[in-house]
Design an enzyme around this catalytic site. Structure first.
Site, PDB file in Angstrom:
ATOM      1  CD  GLU A   3      -2.951  -5.056  -6.559  1.00  0.00           C
ATOM      2  OE1 GLU A   3      -3.581  -4.074  -6.565  1.00  0.00           O
ATOM      3  OE2 GLU A   3      -2.748  -5.906  -5.501  1.00  0.00           O
ATOM      4  CB  CYS A  43      -0.766  -3.689  -2.897  1.00  0.00           C
ATOM      5  SG  CYS A  43      -1.161  -3.430  -1.085  1.00  0.00           S
ATOM      6  NE  ARG A  99      -7.047  -5.648  -4.971  1.00  0.00           N
ATOM      7  CZ  ARG A  99      -8.186  -5.741  -4.117  1.00  0.00           C
ATOM      8  NH1 ARG A  99      -9.066  -6.196  -4.892  1.00  0.00           N
ATOM      9  NH2 ARG A  99      -8.209  -5.328  -3.072  1.00  0.00           N
TER      10      ARG A  99
END
Length: 300
Positions: free
Chosen positions: A294, A224, A174
């Site tokens: 994130e 998320c 990520r």
């Protein structure tokens, strides 16, 4: 920053001043941008960045704003939005070249039309090609870096192009060097196989259906909010702690998927930050796990 500091005479795209950022991100949160520009070409993107650097003006590049949290205060610089005009996609000799502003889902439909396969794991992922590359977006079935042959980017000084296999070293879970170094992704080359398109369509439909049942796709969120710790699921950690559905003011943990932080109304950046800090504190106290975010916070 003064308006006279920025000479946009070279620019052929749209230039908006004092533009609310709420409609430019999926969280529906943010103040106003001093300038928001919509470039038409890679050259214009590069020249805007050069102009900002020369005048020490803050800037940020966005696509669909699906993984960012804007501040409540005015952003005192230039927001460069690539999705409006910078979204061409073409094929030459089985190599697909897509500009950074192309929607990931538009790219998937285009791949299908051209009889390509092998990308179904990206089904339903929001955002632009550029944003997905910067974040190395993906699912538990794969990541976008696995589809890439080359990426063209501007590092603040020159335009560069990195090819596979050297490209592999640009990515991590990520994240990427593009994100860490604030390099601007301009375009990407994909090398895909042609195969059983009907099978690919079925996989896409299956993944989209699963996504619609397991994620709050119609809520205001940035996807998320936290990365998954090694070999664990943040959503499950939060659910096991009884935090699913937890709400304070306008901000709430989704009842569908606990790793989604939802803006229930006219939420603010301050509300989100206070809320997620509380969640992170609870998780650390109960499990000794330090959650890593994130979602990218845009700083002023």
């Amino acid at each position: 920053m003064k308006n006279c500091d920025l000479d946009f005479s070279f620019f052929t795209g749209d230039i908006l001043s004092n533009e609310s950022l709420r409609s430019y991100n999926t969280f529906g949160i943010g103040g106003h941008a001093h300038f928001l520009v919509k470039p038409r070409t890679a050259e214009e993107i590069v020249r805007v960045i050069q102009l900002c650097k020369a005048t020490t003006t803050p800037y940020i590049i966005i696509g669909y704003g699906s993984n960012v949290l804007f501040p409540d205060e005015e952003y005192p610089g230039v927001v460069i939005d690539t999705k409006f005009y910078f979204h061409e996609i073409e094929e030459q000799n089985s190599v697909v070249n897509a500009q950074a502003g192309v929607s990931m889902q538009k790219a998937i439909l285009w791949f299908l039309q051209k009889q390509f396969t092998g990308f179904s794991f990206m089904a339903g992922i929001p955002g632009s090609i550029g944003g997905c590359i910067a974040m190395n977006a993906g699912t538990n079935r794969g990541r976008i870096d696995q589809l890439l042959q080359a990426v063209t980017y501007f590092d603040g000084n020159i335009v560069q192009k990195v090819h596979y296999p050297a490209l592999k070293d640009f990515f991590s879970y990520r994240s990427s060097l593009f994100l860490k170094n604030t390099w601007c992704v301009l375009s990407a080359e994909f090398v895909l196989d042609r195969g059983d398109v009907e099978k690919e369509k079925k996989q896409l439909q299956m993944y989209l259906q699963k996504r619609s049942l397991s994620q709050p796709l119609h809520s205001k969120s940035a996807g998320c909010f936290w990365k998954n710790p090694p070999n664990q699921s943040t959503g499950k950690i939060l659910e096991d702690l009884g935090l699913k559905g937890y709400q304070k003011g306008n901000i709430k943990i989704s009842e569908i998927h606990a790793n989604f932080v939802i803006n229930m109304g006219k939420g603010t950046c301050r509300e989100v930050l206070d809320f997620v800090q509380e969640i992170e504190k609870i998780v650390f106290q109960e499990t000794s796990i330090q959650l890593e975010r994130e979602v990218q916070l845009v700083k002023v």
